[in-house]
Design a protein around this motif. Structure first.
Motif, PDB file in Angstrom:
ATOM      1  N   ASP A 436       8.736  13.495  -1.152  1.00 31.02           N
ATOM      2  CA  ASP A 436       7.294  13.660  -0.963  1.00 31.02           C
ATOM      3  C   ASP A 436       6.771  14.961  -1.576  1.00 31.02           C
ATOM      4  O   ASP A 436       5.636  15.362  -1.320  1.00 31.02           O
ATOM      5  CB  ASP A 436       6.953  13.617   0.530  1.00 31.02           C
ATOM      6  N   ALA A 437       7.610  15.633  -2.368  1.00 30.09           N
ATOM      7  CA  ALA A 437       7.278  16.892  -3.059  1.00 30.09           C
ATOM      8  C   ALA A 437       7.306  18.104  -2.139  1.00 30.09           C
ATOM      9  O   ALA A 437       7.084  19.236  -2.603  1.00 30.09           O
ATOM     10  CB  ALA A 437       5.930  16.820  -3.778  1.00 30.09           C
ATOM     11  N   LEU A 438       7.559  17.906  -0.840  1.00 29.53           N
ATOM     12  CA  LEU A 438       7.684  19.040   0.068  1.00 29.53           C
ATOM     13  C   LEU A 438       9.065  19.668  -0.069  1.00 29.53           C
ATOM     14  O   LEU A 438      10.033  19.009  -0.461  1.00 29.53           O
ATOM     15  CB  LEU A 438       7.447  18.600   1.509  1.00 29.53           C
ATOM     16  N   MET A 439       9.151  20.953   0.260  1.00 27.45           N
ATOM     17  CA  MET A 439      10.395  21.688   0.120  1.00 27.45           C
ATOM     18  C   MET A 439      11.233  21.517   1.387  1.00 27.45           C
ATOM     19  O   MET A 439      10.747  21.654   2.507  1.00 27.45           O
ATOM     20  CB  MET A 439      10.087  23.172  -0.106  1.00 27.45           C
ATOM     21  N   SER A 510      -0.514  15.430   5.807  1.00 31.77           N
ATOM     22  CA  SER A 510      -0.160  14.146   6.412  1.00 31.77           C
ATOM     23  C   SER A 510       1.000  14.286   7.390  1.00 31.77           C
ATOM     24  O   SER A 510       0.974  13.714   8.486  1.00 31.77           O
ATOM     25  CB  SER A 510       0.193  13.140   5.318  1.00 31.77           C
ATOM     26  N   GLU A 511       2.002  15.062   7.031  1.00 24.94           N
ATOM     27  CA  GLU A 511       3.231  15.127   7.824  1.00 24.94           C
ATOM     28  C   GLU A 511       3.226  16.226   8.877  1.00 24.94           C
ATOM     29  O   GLU A 511       3.854  16.089   9.928  1.00 24.94           O
ATOM     30  CB  GLU A 511       4.438  15.320   6.899  1.00 24.94           C
ATOM     31  N   PHE A 512       2.538  17.351   8.609  1.00 18.80           N
ATOM     32  CA  PHE A 512       2.667  18.506   9.486  1.00 18.80           C
ATOM     33  C   PHE A 512       1.527  18.667  10.485  1.00 18.80           C
ATOM     34  O   PHE A 512       1.672  19.408  11.457  1.00 18.80           O
ATOM     35  CB  PHE A 512       2.773  19.790   8.641  1.00 18.80           C
ATOM     36  N   TRP A 513       0.401  18.009  10.290  1.00 20.65           N
ATOM     37  CA  TRP A 513      -0.728  18.255  11.181  1.00 20.65           C
ATOM     38  C   TRP A 513      -0.517  17.568  12.523  1.00 20.65           C
ATOM     39  O   TRP A 513      -0.247  16.375  12.607  1.00 20.65           O
ATOM     40  CB  TRP A 513      -2.030  17.782  10.560  1.00 20.65           C
ATOM     41  N   ASN A 514      -0.616  18.351  13.587  1.00 23.05           N
ATOM     42  CA  ASN A 514      -0.506  17.863  14.958  1.00 23.05           C
ATOM     43  C   ASN A 514      -1.931  17.667  15.485  1.00 23.05           C
ATOM     44  O   ASN A 514      -2.578  18.622  15.915  1.00 23.05           O
ATOM     45  CB  ASN A 514       0.266  18.877  15.804  1.00 23.05           C
ATOM     46  N   GLN A 515      -2.399  16.438  15.424  1.00 21.21           N
ATOM     47  CA  GLN A 515      -3.788  16.150  15.767  1.00 21.21           C
ATOM     48  C   GLN A 515      -4.087  16.473  17.217  1.00 21.21           C
ATOM     49  O   GLN A 515      -5.162  16.985  17.561  1.00 21.21           O
ATOM     50  CB  GLN A 515      -4.098  14.665  15.487  1.00 21.21           C
ATOM     51  N   GLU A 516      -3.140  16.207  18.086  1.00 22.72           N
ATOM     52  CA  GLU A 516      -3.355  16.411  19.524  1.00 22.72           C
ATOM     53  C   GLU A 516      -3.598  17.872  19.857  1.00 22.72           C
ATOM     54  O   GLU A 516      -4.453  18.206  20.677  1.00 22.72           O
ATOM     55  CB  GLU A 516      -2.135  15.894  20.301  1.00 22.72           C
ATOM     56  N   SER A 518      -4.261  20.340  17.435  1.00 23.31           N
ATOM     57  CA  SER A 518      -5.025  20.991  16.364  1.00 23.31           C
ATOM     58  C   SER A 518      -4.242  22.177  15.772  1.00 23.31           C
ATOM     59  O   SER A 518      -4.741  23.309  15.705  1.00 23.31           O
ATOM     60  CB  SER A 518      -6.396  21.449  16.881  1.00 23.31           C
ATOM     61  N   MET A 519      -3.038  21.906  15.378  1.00 23.90           N
ATOM     62  CA  MET A 519      -2.165  22.920  14.799  1.00 23.90           C
ATOM     63  C   MET A 519      -1.140  22.221  13.907  1.00 23.90           C
ATOM     64  O   MET A 519      -1.048  20.997  13.887  1.00 23.90           O
ATOM     65  CB  MET A 519      -1.429  23.699  15.891  1.00 23.90           C
ATOM     66  N   PHE A 520      -0.373  23.015  13.179  1.00 23.77           N
ATOM     67  CA  PHE A 520       0.714  22.468  12.387  1.00 23.77           C
ATOM     68  C   PHE A 520       2.019  22.546  13.163  1.00 23.77           C
ATOM     69  O   PHE A 520       2.248  23.489  13.924  1.00 23.77           O
ATOM     70  CB  PHE A 520       0.859  23.243  11.072  1.00 23.77           C
ATOM     71  N   TYR A 521       2.863  21.538  12.961  1.00 24.53           N
ATOM     72  CA  TYR A 521       4.213  21.635  13.475  1.00 24.53           C
ATOM     73  C   TYR A 521       4.919  22.782  12.750  1.00 24.53           C
ATOM     74  O   TYR A 521       4.708  23.015  11.554  1.00 24.53           O
ATOM     75  CB  TYR A 521       4.989  20.338  13.242  1.00 24.53           C
TER      76      TYR A 521
END
Length: 637
Positions: A436-439, A510-516, A518-521
């Motif tokens: 997915d191009a992420l490191m 898409s992968e890191f956003w924690n919607q519940e 409102s932060m990134f994992y």
């Protein structure tokens, strides 16, 4: 710039044992103690020399006693272990002031005698100078000066038996010649080293009681350590002043390594030698302040600049930034984070360029070292190489001259290409791009995910990966505009970076956003996700290229505001910069300004610092904190 504390602030031993100062010599060596002259940790001393990457204690301190007739006033400030409890020498009761202005000065009064002692480090040498001025307004008087010496690793305490083996009496040799007097010694463990303590304006005499036994170090005790150290006091020096007169003396303490053959001739010490060095050090710092073009009334920023200069290292012509005098290490991450504030905001562009160039010789398998053990580079960090792009982009973003771009094209760009290629194809520690191009990488380090064999995707790594790609695009396009050497190649490379950056941004959100929440994992490994809140959230906001849209950016700043204590403890500077962003509300900005203002009297130990467990804020001697605070203060303006 002058930081001064007067008598009414110095009389309380227990309060001032935690207030520290730091002078540095540009080689990684330093002078450090508390503002009352009592040491509180093993790493403190008047001359800690950097010898081939190792820091060694040579001159611990000097003790003074004022004498007038039959009256003796002991100015020694220290604590020692007694048979039942700690025993205190409280010479600080005679201390009138402590002043820091690129030198460190202690002023005392007892009876009709006024004594000033000033410490100055020589830039680019393992050499300390101490000046003494005794103003006597009464009958004939004098001061007895006792150097307290050692030779040990900066973190290794000594016992009396250790001293007898390392520094036996026969290791010392005293001399009196050409108006100078003093002594030299070489440790048994390293006879290629010579330490000399030389003075002008004084007499010298051997001591009978030569051991300073069981000095207690309060911070070490607070941390549950043994907190005891022993030193040697082989000689006394005597400075005499006649009735109603002024007497002066200069001391020069030098640590030398024999590189072949004999040691060089001992340095010449004259009555004004130490006083001349004080003026030279003050002039050097005034030039740094003038070069920065500051508001002459901004005393806090002046103090920050002097603090920042302490971390600049010139080691045999290779410039860099030391991360911390507590750690005694060079950290790529902290050097890059602190470079904009310490060198770029202060207009020290040439030095900043040399710092960046110095790191290029350590690129290996497309990686920069996380730090060094002695002079040996250690390649253990996933992120260090990516921070380098931040440093280079910041350097170019602060300058418009074609010469800066030419410098980067010739000296830096090949290393950027090597790092970028290695991260895309894969290199050490399992570092490389996922589908997915992420490191990703294969070392969980401190991430709260149990499966050590999983491919880890860390939020901070990918925030930096995105910024590296965007920085590489901007750098490549900038060089293409200014170069006569195949600009189409640079433009093609820039296009490839920008396309990959779009993919990284989409995958990250898409992968890191924690919607519940409102932060990134913090990290992801397969189906497992680490929800710990850390400074990763802030780095999203203040790095040059943002991975998030304004709505999410505002949510992250709100999250930071709700965790103010946690963030201010660990890295106050980064927190303040985030709050200075355009998205912060007025109330949050005002809180950030109040944090900055509270540091004026208790600054990081790059200048004068205070470690207080009670108020929750720990001021740490870190280049990162100082550099980021300078940036924050500029933004606040």
């Amino acid at each position: 710039m002058q930081f001064q504390l007067r008598f009414d602030s110095l009389g309380n031993y227990k309060n001032n044992i935690y207030r520290e100062f730091l002078l540095t010599n540009g080689l990684g060596g330093y002078a450090s103690s508390t503002i009352i002259g009592a040491h509180n940790r093993l790493s403190q001393g008047y001359l800690v020399a950097n010898l081939s990457g190792a820091r060694v204690m040579t001159l611990s301190k000097t003790n003074e006693r004022l004498v007038s007739g039959s009256r003796i006033y002991d100015l020694t400030t220290a604590q020692h272990r007694g048979p039942y409890s700690s025993e205190f020498n409280q010479g600080n009761m005679h201390q009138q002031s402590f002043t820091y202005d690129g030198t460190a000065s202690f002023e005392y009064q007892a009876g009709d005698m006024f004594l000033t002692k000033t410490l100055s480090l020589v830039q680019g040498k393992n050499q300390l100078m101490i000046s003494y001025t005794l103003e006597n307004k009464g009958a004939e008087a004098g001061v007895i000066i006792t150097p307290v010496v050692n030779y040990r690793d900066v973190d290794q305490a000594m016992t009396i038996e250790d001293l007898k083996k390392e520094l036996p009496i026969e290791a010392f040799s005293h001399m009196e010649k050409d108006g100078m007097c003093g002594f030299t010694y070489s440790p048994k463990s390293n006879e290629n080293v010579r330490i000399s303590v030389l003075a002008a304006g004084v007499g010298i005499a051997k001591r009978n009681n030569i051991y300073d036994e069981n000095m207690e170090l309060q911070v070490e005790l607070d941390q549950g350590n043994k907190g005891l150290d022993c030193h040697l006091m082989p000689y006394d020096f005597v400075l005499s002043a006649g009735e109603d007169s002024v007497a002066t003396a200069s001391f020069v303490i030098t640590v030398e390594e024999k590189t072949g053959g004999d040691f060089e001739a001992l340095p010449l010490v004259e009555l004004d030698t130490a006083f001349d060095m004080e003026e030279e050090n003050q002039s050097r710092l005034e030039e740094i302040i003038d070069q920065a073009g500051l508001d002459p009334e901004d005393e806090l920023l002046k103090t920050l600049l002097v603090a920042g200069d302490q971390f600049v290292i010139l080691d045999q012509g290779v410039e860099t930034i030391i991360s911390s005098y507590q750690k005694g290490q060079i950290s790529t991450r902290e050097a890059m984070l602190s470079l904009p504030g310490i060198l770029l905001k202060t207009h020290r562009y040439d030095l900043a360029g040399q710092v960046l160039k110095a790191f290029t010789k350590y690129v290996k398998d497309g990686m920069l070292p996380s730090g060094f053990e002695g002079n040996k580079p250690i390649y253990s960090s996933v992120d260090a190489s990516l921070w380098y792009f931040y440093g280079v982009y910041s350097y170019l973003n602060s300058r418009e001259e074609d010469s800066a771009w030419e410098f980067v094209e010739e000296e830096i760009y090949p290393s950027l290409l090597e790092i970028m290629s290695a991260y895309r194809k894969g290199t050490r520690l399992g570092i490389g791009m996922d589908d997915d191009a992420l490191m990703k990488y294969q070392n969980p380090q401190t991430i709260n995910i149990e499966d050590a064999d999983s491919n880890i995707k860390k939020a901070l790594t990918n925030i930096l990966w995105y910024n590296a790609l965007m920085s590489m695009e901007a750098i490549s396009r900038g060089i293409a505009k200014r170069t006569h050497n195949k600009p189409e190649n640079f433009l093609a490379y820039a296009g490839g970076c920008s396309q990959l950056a779009v993919w990284v941004k989409e995958s990250f959100n898409s992968e890191f956003w924690n919607q519940e929440k409102s932060m990134f994992y913090r990290a992801i490994a397969g189906e497992e996700k680490d929800e710990e809140i850390d400074l990763t959230q802030i780095f999203v906001c203040f790095l040059p290229f943002s991975l998030v849209e304004d709505e999410r950016r505002k949510a992250i700043l709100d999250l930071a505001a709700s965790h103010v204590d946690e963030f201010s403890h660990s890295l106050l500077g980064a927190y303040v910069i985030a709050l200075m962003s355009k998205d912060a509300d007025d109330e949050t900005k005002e809180y950030a300004r109040s944090l900055m203002a509270n540091l004026e009297a208790a600054l990081v130990k790059g200048c004068v610092g205070q470690l207080q467990e009670s108020d929750g804020l720990k001021y740490v001697a870190e280049a990162t904190a100082v550099g980021l605070m300078i940036e924050a203060h500029m933004a606040c303006k």
